[in-house]
Write an enzyme that holds these catalytic residues in place. Structure first.
Site, PDB file in Angstrom:
ATOM      1  N   SER A  98       0.830  -1.204   0.000  1.00  0.00           N
ATOM      2  CA  SER A  98       0.000   0.000   0.000  1.00  0.00           C
ATOM      3  C   SER A  98       0.866   1.256   0.000  1.00  0.00           C
ATOM      4  O   SER A  98       1.682   1.451  -0.899  1.00  0.00           O
ATOM      5  CB  SER A  98      -0.972  -0.043   1.182  1.00  0.00           C
ATOM      6  OG  SER A  98      -1.949   0.973   1.054  1.00  0.00           O
ATOM      7  N   ASP A 227      -9.151  -4.952  -5.563  1.00  0.00           N
ATOM      8  CA  ASP A 227      -8.568  -4.036  -4.586  1.00  0.00           C
ATOM      9  C   ASP A 227      -9.383  -2.742  -4.574  1.00  0.00           C
ATOM     10  O   ASP A 227      -9.362  -1.974  -5.529  1.00  0.00           O
ATOM     11  CB  ASP A 227      -7.112  -3.751  -4.948  1.00  0.00           C
ATOM     12  CG  ASP A 227      -6.349  -3.064  -3.833  1.00  0.00           C
ATOM     13  OD1 ASP A 227      -6.940  -2.212  -3.144  1.00  0.00           O
ATOM     14  OD2 ASP A 227      -5.155  -3.376  -3.656  1.00  0.00           O
ATOM     15  N   HIS A 256      -7.336  -5.605  -1.044  1.00  0.00           N
ATOM     16  CA  HIS A 256      -6.137  -4.918  -0.578  1.00  0.00           C
ATOM     17  C   HIS A 256      -5.406  -5.762   0.470  1.00  0.00           C
ATOM     18  O   HIS A 256      -4.181  -5.728   0.552  1.00  0.00           O
ATOM     19  CB  HIS A 256      -6.550  -3.567   0.018  1.00  0.00           C
ATOM     20  CG  HIS A 256      -5.478  -2.540   0.008  1.00  0.00           C
ATOM     21  ND1 HIS A 256      -4.782  -2.178  -1.125  1.00  0.00           N
ATOM     22  CD2 HIS A 256      -4.971  -1.762   1.019  1.00  0.00           C
ATOM     23  CE1 HIS A 256      -3.908  -1.230  -0.827  1.00  0.00           C
ATOM     24  NE2 HIS A 256      -3.989  -0.969   0.454  1.00  0.00           N
TER      25      HIS A 256
END
Length: 285
Positions: A98, A227, A256
């Site tokens: 991320s 995601d 995610h």
């Protein structure tokens, strides 16, 4: 406990260091809100297999000290490089998830040519999430602003409500216990409100396309088809197109939080990627 001081301002930062000191080195940097513990399902098996796994708790996250300033990408990247320098690590595989992927990219373009041999971007927000002239397929800035307001209003409720989308729990194969979701929410709440809001502002301003295009080292890009935080096409797929030596691996149905739902697959892909840099040939299963 292992700490070092940020080269930027002396903030004390915590890191985990698992596995044999002589093993091939993987350095992990985590998502927003959580610390090194998010990498449990990668670091433990890799360390048990003989790899040295080092992971940073970002300032204001996990066991690291909070600071008011220092959440801009340059300082966060300097913090990450400070860990590599503190441990004198070389030939490293640098792995981010991320917002950690943005730290990885900026660290590479600012510092790391002599210490990092390859890098992996897992469910990355790099090169950028929000719609801009350079990223016309990005998320509407008004949507981002509304999401930020929800976050500021009640962080605990925000983390809990977002769990289904984060792990894509509504899709087959993404089985995560309620207890683990609760655990991760609790870990998110360890990060400070200042750290969380400041990192979100940094993510909203990202545009790393030129930096990705300038990376001349092997890059593994891992991304999920579902995601909700960093859409595949504008983030992972775009990153892989930009970087000169990138390999894209797309995980079907993954969200995610694929570090948990697809833990075994991710660990094996990272191991294969690290081994490729050492000239190790893996036996066919």
């Amino acid at each position: 406990m292992p700490y070092y001081e940020s080269p930027a301002d002396g903030t004390r930062l915590y890191y985990a260091d698992h596995g044999p000191a002589t093993g091939p080195v993987a350095v992990f940097t985590a998502s927003a809100y959580v610390g090194h513990e998010m990498w449990e399902y990668q670091m433990l098996p890799l360390a048990e297999a003989g790899y040295r796994c080092v992971a940073l708790d970002r300032r204001g996250h996990g066991r690291s000290e909070e600071s008011w300033d220092g959440y801009d990408l340059d300082t966060l990247a300097d913090d990450l490089y400070g860990l590599l320098d503190h441990l004198d690590l070389r030939g490293t595989a640098l792995i981010g998830h991320s917002v950690g992927t943005a730290e990885v990219v900026r660290c590479l373009t600012r510092h790391c040519h002599g210490r990092v041999a390859r890098a992996a971007l897992v469910a990355g927000v790099a090169p950028g999430v929000v719609r801009s002239a350079a990223n016309p397929d990005g998320v509407d800035p008004a949507v981002v602003q509304a999401d930020n307001e929800l976050y500021r209003r009640d962080r605990a409720a925000y983390y809990t409500a977002f769990a289904d989308d984060f792990f894509a729990l509504h899709l087959p194969g993404n089985e995560v216990s309620a207890e683990y979701v609760r655990y991760l929410v609790d870990r998110c709440l360890v990060s400070t409100p200042r750290a969380g809001t400041a990192v979100r502002d940094t993510v909203a301003a990202l545009e790393l396309a030129p930096e990705l295009a300038a990376l001349h080292l092997p890059l593994l890009v891992v991304h999920g088809t579902h995601d909700a935080s960093a859409p595949l096409e504008s983030c992972g797929a775009r990153a892989a197109r930009l970087a000169p030596d990138a390999t894209l691996r797309v995980y079907e149905n993954a969200g995610h939080g694929l570090f948990r739902t697809h833990a075994g697959q991710l660990t094996e892909d990272l191991r294969e990627f690290i081994d490729a840099g050492r000239g190790v040939r893996r036996a066919a299963a």
